[in-house]
Design a protein around this motif. Structure first.
Motif, PDB file in Angstrom:
ATOM      1  N   ARG A 270      15.380 -15.804 -13.539  1.00  0.00           N
ATOM      2  CA  ARG A 270      16.431 -14.861 -13.956  1.00  0.00           C
ATOM      3  C   ARG A 270      16.538 -13.704 -12.966  1.00  0.00           C
ATOM      4  O   ARG A 270      17.648 -13.315 -12.570  1.00  0.00           O
ATOM      5  CB  ARG A 270      16.131 -14.332 -15.362  1.00  0.00           C
ATOM      6  N   HIS A 271      15.405 -13.146 -12.597  1.00  0.00           N
ATOM      7  CA  HIS A 271      15.410 -12.044 -11.625  1.00  0.00           C
ATOM      8  C   HIS A 271      16.030 -12.479 -10.302  1.00  0.00           C
ATOM      9  O   HIS A 271      16.876 -11.767  -9.731  1.00  0.00           O
ATOM     10  CB  HIS A 271      13.977 -11.553 -11.399  1.00  0.00           C
ATOM     11  N   SER A 272      15.636 -13.662  -9.818  1.00  0.00           N
ATOM     12  CA  SER A 272      16.140 -14.146  -8.532  1.00  0.00           C
ATOM     13  C   SER A 272      17.641 -14.376  -8.574  1.00  0.00           C
ATOM     14  O   SER A 272      18.353 -14.076  -7.604  1.00  0.00           O
ATOM     15  CB  SER A 272      15.421 -15.444  -8.152  1.00  0.00           C
ATOM     16  N   LEU A 273      18.143 -14.916  -9.679  1.00  0.00           N
ATOM     17  CA  LEU A 273      19.581 -15.149  -9.802  1.00  0.00           C
ATOM     18  C   LEU A 273      20.362 -13.845  -9.731  1.00  0.00           C
ATOM     19  O   LEU A 273      21.422 -13.781  -9.092  1.00  0.00           O
ATOM     20  CB  LEU A 273      19.893 -15.880 -11.104  1.00  0.00           C
ATOM     21  N   ALA A 274      19.853 -12.799 -10.380  1.00  0.00           N
ATOM     22  CA  ALA A 274      20.536 -11.505 -10.319  1.00  0.00           C
ATOM     23  C   ALA A 274      20.588 -10.992  -8.884  1.00  0.00           C
ATOM     24  O   ALA A 274      21.623 -10.479  -8.425  1.00  0.00           O
ATOM     25  CB  ALA A 274      19.828 -10.494 -11.225  1.00  0.00           C
ATOM     26  N   VAL A 275      19.483 -11.141  -8.161  1.00  0.00           N
ATOM     27  CA  VAL A 275      19.448 -10.696  -6.760  1.00  0.00           C
ATOM     28  C   VAL A 275      20.408 -11.519  -5.905  1.00  0.00           C
ATOM     29  O   VAL A 275      21.194 -10.969  -5.111  1.00  0.00           O
ATOM     30  CB  VAL A 275      18.013 -10.798  -6.208  1.00  0.00           C
ATOM     31  N   MET A 276      20.375 -12.848  -6.062  1.00  0.00           N
ATOM     32  CA  MET A 276      21.264 -13.713  -5.276  1.00  0.00           C
ATOM     33  C   MET A 276      22.728 -13.450  -5.607  1.00  0.00           C
ATOM     34  O   MET A 276      23.585 -13.486  -4.715  1.00  0.00           O
ATOM     35  CB  MET A 276      20.910 -15.175  -5.510  1.00  0.00           C
ATOM     36  N   ALA A 277      23.021 -13.193  -6.883  1.00  0.00           N
ATOM     37  CA  ALA A 277      24.402 -12.909  -7.267  1.00  0.00           C
ATOM     38  C   ALA A 277      24.896 -11.635  -6.589  1.00  0.00           C
ATOM     39  O   ALA A 277      26.022 -11.588  -6.067  1.00  0.00           O
ATOM     40  CB  ALA A 277      24.505 -12.784  -8.782  1.00  0.00           C
ATOM     41  N   ARG A 278      24.069 -10.595  -6.584  1.00  0.00           N
ATOM     42  CA  ARG A 278      24.474  -9.342  -5.942  1.00  0.00           C
ATOM     43  C   ARG A 278      24.673  -9.543  -4.445  1.00  0.00           C
ATOM     44  O   ARG A 278      25.636  -9.031  -3.857  1.00  0.00           O
ATOM     45  CB  ARG A 278      23.425  -8.253  -6.198  1.00  0.00           C
ATOM     46  N   ARG A 279      23.769 -10.267  -3.830  1.00  0.00           N
ATOM     47  CA  ARG A 279      23.854 -10.465  -2.375  1.00  0.00           C
ATOM     48  C   ARG A 279      25.065 -11.309  -1.988  1.00  0.00           C
ATOM     49  O   ARG A 279      25.806 -10.963  -1.058  1.00  0.00           O
ATOM     50  CB  ARG A 279      22.574 -11.140  -1.871  1.00  0.00           C
ATOM     51  N   THR A 280      25.259 -12.441  -2.677  1.00  0.00           N
ATOM     52  CA  THR A 280      26.378 -13.305  -2.300  1.00  0.00           C
ATOM     53  C   THR A 280      27.718 -12.622  -2.563  1.00  0.00           C
ATOM     54  O   THR A 280      28.662 -12.780  -1.783  1.00  0.00           O
ATOM     55  CB  THR A 280      26.315 -14.650  -3.044  1.00  0.00           C
TER      56      THR A 280
END
Length: 296
Positions: A270-280
């Motif tokens: 969940r944490h990683s998805l939030a980070v990837m979503a913000r970055r992409t």
């Protein structure tokens, strides 16, 4: 074990009709691993490597028809312009040898939640269709949103084969991000695809390896689409603002329903998805803003 080797598409459909349980194989990058570990022992193998039309692609009226067996290497080399998100995902698949053999059709047939092609296909829009066929039913076009029905399960009938995938040519920037236990030759801990579709004012998302099936972050898409429309950002290309990017990441995180396994915990996913979503989102919007400024 029966070994079937048709030389044409019609022969393949006839063989699948006669042997509905036959396991199709083209690249074999997933199938052979399962067979080597005795996870899968099919009664028949249907070798599709002689059917050359499955390795062809074309563009008609703004839609790419991608043959089921077009290797990832060719997607990278030949389709990074019209299908940038899928090409980025293809870069992350296995080793060069795997990319030379594997294709999107195998990813779709296996329907693994961790398949690298799935997030990019979902993000490419709701007009992505999987072309399947059988001798009895003929051709069916299955919308990508209806294709995944469970863990490693798709909506195909037993006597059907995947022939191609129909994907709209990108009309805006696209991105793909993947987390793994190392940088190469690894199954995704989780993955995220994102695309901007300025022609119809929509955005696309795709979550991988963080739910029973690949899925969209629908609430995140609707939120961002609303912001872009209400603030006139499609026309201006102005900054999104930190609060928009943060909220988008939170909504993507909330859309996942991951599990703990040997590759990572549910909370880490969940944490990683939030980070990837913000970055992409940041990467694609920066690219889009540059395009707007250049056009002006």
């Amino acid at each position: 074990m029966e070994f079937l080797r048709p030389t044409s598409w019609d022969e393949a459909l006839a063989a699948k009709a006669e042997y509905p349980s036959a396991l199709p194989i083209s690249g074999g990058t997933d199938v052979m691993v399962e067979m080597n570990f005795d996870v899968h022992r099919p009664s028949a193998i249907l070798d599709l490597n002689r059917i050359t039309e499955l390795t062809d692609w074309s563009i008609t009226d703004g839609v790419v028809r991608l043959g089921a067996s077009v290797p990832y290497t060719r997607i990278i080399n030949e389709l990074s312009g019209p299908l940038p998100g899928l090409a980025l995902a293809a870069h992350t698949v296995g080793s060069p040898q795997i990319r030379n053999r594997g294709g999107v059709g195998g990813n779709l047939g296996g329907a693994s939640p961790a398949g690298d092609a799935h997030p990019a296909l979902l993000a490419a829009g709701r007009d992505v269709f999987v072309e399947v066929a059988s001798q009895a039913r003929g051709i069916r076009m299955i919308a990508i949103d209806d294709f995944y029905v469970g863990v490693k399960r798709n909506s195909m009938e037993q006597d059907e084969l995947i022939r191609a995938v129909h994907i709209p040519v990108a009309d805006g920037p696209q991105q793909f991000s993947k987390i793994g236990t190392r940088n190469a030759m690894v199954i995704a801990v989780c993955a995220f695809g994102f695309a901007l579709h300025p022609k119809n004012g929509t955005v696309g998302t795709g979550i991988g390896s963080a739910a029973p099936t690949p899925r969209r972050a629908v609430a995140a898409e609707e939120y961002l689409q609303g912001v872009l429309a209400e603030r006139g950002l499609w026309e201006s290309g102005a900054l999104l603002g930190a609060e928009v990017i943060q909220k988008f990441g939170e909504l993507v995180r909330a859309a996942a329903s991951p599990i703990d396994d040997v590759r990572g915990t549910a909370e880490y996913r969940r944490h990683s998805l939030a980070v990837m979503a913000r970055r992409t989102l940041t990467w694609t919007w920066n690219d889009y803003s540059k395009q707007i400024r250049s056009a002006a």
